[in-house]
Write a protein that holds these residues in place. Structure first.
Motif, PDB file in Angstrom:
ATOM      1  N   CYS A   1       0.782  -1.263  -0.173  1.00 17.40           N
ATOM      2  CA  CYS A   1      -0.131   0.020  -0.019  1.00 17.40           C
ATOM      3  C   CYS A   1       1.012   1.302  -0.004  1.00 17.40           C
ATOM      4  O   CYS A   1       1.840   1.458   0.892  1.00 17.40           O
ATOM      5  CB  CYS A   1      -0.837   0.021   1.187  1.00 17.40           C
ATOM      6  N   TYR A   2       0.514   2.135  -0.865  1.00 15.83           N
ATOM      7  CA  TYR A   2       1.340   3.412  -1.019  1.00 15.83           C
ATOM      8  C   TYR A   2       2.753   3.352  -0.867  1.00 15.83           C
ATOM      9  O   TYR A   2       3.597   3.862  -0.076  1.00 15.83           O
ATOM     10  CB  TYR A   2       0.940   4.390   0.167  1.00 15.83           C
ATOM     11  N   ALA A   3       3.189   2.418  -1.901  1.00 15.57           N
ATOM     12  CA  ALA A   3       4.669   1.696  -1.845  1.00 15.57           C
ATOM     13  C   ALA A   3       5.548   2.998  -2.118  1.00 15.57           C
ATOM     14  O   ALA A   3       6.724   3.225  -1.456  1.00 15.57           O
ATOM     15  CB  ALA A   3       4.947   0.918  -2.918  1.00 15.57           C
ATOM     16  N   GLU A   4       5.467   3.970  -2.932  1.00 18.57           N
ATOM     17  CA  GLU A   4       6.321   5.079  -3.316  1.00 18.57           C
ATOM     18  C   GLU A   4       6.188   5.867  -2.233  1.00 18.57           C
ATOM     19  O   GLU A   4       7.383   6.470  -1.599  1.00 18.57           O
ATOM     20  CB  GLU A   4       6.044   5.593  -4.778  1.00 18.57           C
ATOM     21  N   ASP A   5       5.148   6.287  -1.685  1.00 11.15           N
ATOM     22  CA  ASP A   5       4.972   7.418  -0.596  1.00 11.15           C
ATOM     23  C   ASP A   5       5.726   6.942   0.497  1.00 11.15           C
ATOM     24  O   ASP A   5       6.312   7.766   1.228  1.00 11.15           O
ATOM     25  CB  ASP A   5       3.465   7.735  -0.429  1.00 11.15           C
ATOM     26  N   LEU A   6       5.499   5.589   0.979  1.00  6.54           N
ATOM     27  CA  LEU A   6       6.149   4.981   2.054  1.00  6.54           C
ATOM     28  C   LEU A   6       7.637   4.972   1.935  1.00  6.54           C
ATOM     29  O   LEU A   6       8.136   5.142   3.042  1.00  6.54           O
ATOM     30  CB  LEU A   6       5.574   3.659   2.345  1.00  6.54           C
ATOM     31  N   ASP A   7       8.171   4.541   0.782  1.00  2.00           N
ATOM     32  CA  ASP A   7       9.548   4.650   0.692  1.00  2.00           C
ATOM     33  C   ASP A   7      10.394   5.963   1.043  1.00  2.00           C
ATOM     34  O   ASP A   7      11.261   6.336   1.574  1.00  2.00           O
ATOM     35  CB  ASP A   7       9.957   4.139  -0.833  1.00  2.00           C
ATOM     36  N   ARG A   8       9.655   7.118   0.386  1.00  2.00           N
ATOM     37  CA  ARG A   8       9.980   8.432   0.765  1.00  2.00           C
ATOM     38  C   ARG A   8      10.183   8.704   2.215  1.00  2.00           C
ATOM     39  O   ARG A   8      11.137   9.340   2.811  1.00  2.00           O
ATOM     40  CB  ARG A   8       9.103   9.454  -0.278  1.00  2.00           C
ATOM     41  N   VAL A   9       8.916   8.356   3.138  1.00  2.00           N
ATOM     42  CA  VAL A   9       8.790   8.483   4.282  1.00  2.00           C
ATOM     43  C   VAL A   9      10.111   7.911   5.236  1.00  2.00           C
ATOM     44  O   VAL A   9      10.790   8.409   6.070  1.00  2.00           O
ATOM     45  CB  VAL A   9       7.448   8.239   4.839  1.00  2.00           C
ATOM     46  N   LEU A  10      10.217   6.703   4.599  1.00  2.00           N
ATOM     47  CA  LEU A  10      11.158   5.725   5.266  1.00  2.00           C
ATOM     48  C   LEU A  10      12.659   6.263   5.000  1.00  2.00           C
ATOM     49  O   LEU A  10      13.609   6.228   5.909  1.00  2.00           O
ATOM     50  CB  LEU A  10      11.108   4.272   4.958  1.00  2.00           C
ATOM     51  N   GLU A  11      12.904   6.668   4.031  1.00  2.00           N
ATOM     52  CA  GLU A  11      14.140   7.273   3.409  1.00  2.00           C
ATOM     53  C   GLU A  11      14.502   8.493   4.146  1.00  2.00           C
ATOM     54  O   GLU A  11      15.585   8.717   4.693  1.00  2.00           O
ATOM     55  CB  GLU A  11      14.209   7.603   2.067  1.00  2.00           C
ATOM     56  N   ARG A  12      13.455   9.261   4.819  1.00  2.00           N
ATOM     57  CA  ARG A  12      13.780  10.486   5.386  1.00  2.00           C
ATOM     58  C   ARG A  12      13.961  10.155   6.534  1.00  2.00           C
ATOM     59  O   ARG A  12      15.006  10.779   7.536  1.00  2.00           O
ATOM     60  CB  ARG A  12      12.572  11.516   5.461  1.00  2.00           C
TER      61      ARG A  12
END
Length: 318
Positions: free
Chosen positions: A204-215
């Motif tokens: 779910c929301y894979a791209e948005d989640l990756d951006r949050v985790l990278e931050r």
């Protein structure tokens, strides 16, 4: 035993121990109180919700009693009537979600997933509106503990099959991702530990989640960085909340046992008429018996019998 024997034999001692002065006895009784109440007939179950409220009011100094009651909430959403679920039980869930003890709040948060599922069954259109509104108030709260509670509710909604997933995705998911940017460290850690791995597993929301985790991987707090790295690479050794008991899994097991108990009761009701039917032989055996025949009348003695009797009286010869 079934409903009738349980009510006739066990209900009186159960009520006695429920009001016992010892907290230990009450806690032992409450460990499986939902399974016991589920056996009772619906009209016998309803008064026990008021009894549970009374136990809460008298257990302000014994938080373990409140924790045990909170652990039973998922099952309560399934065994009480729709009116009680929408009213008194829903207030009970909100009350325990705001408890001062962390473990009580965590146990109570899981019940929201089962509550949403039951409300959706009763009214697919608007049954969940009030509950979703209250959940969103946790997310927007200025108290960080309530924002953490929102994440725990969201985690249970992602993990429990009883939840209406369409409502969860449209209403809760956007707010969940914003919790990754929360100013409080504890909230970000909860997001990394509970929500991020489950969101990645569901895709779910894979791209948005990756951006949050990278931050979060570059966060100033070392604990946030640590859990963000585990969630980002989906560490196979990740076992949830510090390896503690899986609250959601326990709730699902409890619901499974409850469903099995209800199936057994349904089968017992089907078999009961066959077991209680009286066979024809038994009916005949229970019929009133005829009186025994009169004893035979003594026959008149013949001459030979009289001579034998006289010999017996005289005795043997000298």
């Amino acid at each position: 035993l079934g409903s009738q024997l349980t009510e006739n034999i066990l209900l009186t001692p159960f009520n006695k121990f429920l009001k016992d002065s010892s907290p230990e006895i009450k806690q032992c009784l409450l460990n499986n109180v939902s399974l016991f109440i589920a056996v009772l007939r619906p009209e016998k179950r309803h008064p026990y919700l008021a009894e549970i409220w009374q136990l809460l009011r008298s257990s302000q100094r014994t938080w373990r009693t409140r924790e045990v009651i909170a652990r039973q909430l998922p099952a309560f959403t399934q065994i009480f009537s729709p009116k009680l679920v929408k009213g008194s039980l829903y207030k009970l869930i909100l009350y325990l979600c705001r408890d001062d003890i962390f473990s009580v709040r965590s146990e109570a948060a899981v019940s929201f997933a089962f509550l949403l599922g039951r409300l959706h069954e009763l009214d697919p259109q608007h049954g969940c509106d009030t509950a979703i509104k209250d959940i969103m108030e946790f997310a927007d709260s200025k108290v960080y503990k309530e924002r953490q509670l929102f994440l725990r509710i969201a985690e249970s909604c992602l993990s429990v099959p009883h939840t209406p997933i369409d409502i969860v995705r449209t209403k809760l998911f956007p707010k969940v991702l914003k919790m990754g940017s929360d100013p409080t460290t504890n909230v970000k850690i909860t997001f990394c530990k509970l929500l991020a791995p489950r969101l990645k597993a569901l895709g779910c929301y894979a791209e948005d989640l990756d951006r949050v985790l990278e931050r979060l991987v570059t966060d100033n707090d070392p604990d946030v960085r640590n859990f963000a790295q585990k969630a980002h690479r989906m560490d196979p050794n990740w076992i949830g909340e510090d390896g503690k008991r899986d609250i959601i899994l326990d709730a699902l097991k409890q619901i499974f046992l409850l469903e099995e108990r209800q199936k057994e009761l349904a089968e017992r009701k089907e078999q009961l008429p066959k077991q209680t039917a009286i066979p024809e032989k038994s009916k005949l055996s229970n019929a009133p018996r005829s009186p025994p025949p009169d004893p035979p009348k003594p026959q008149a003695m013949t001459d030979n019998d009289k001579e034998a009797a006289d010999d017996d009286k005289t005795g043997p010869p000298a």
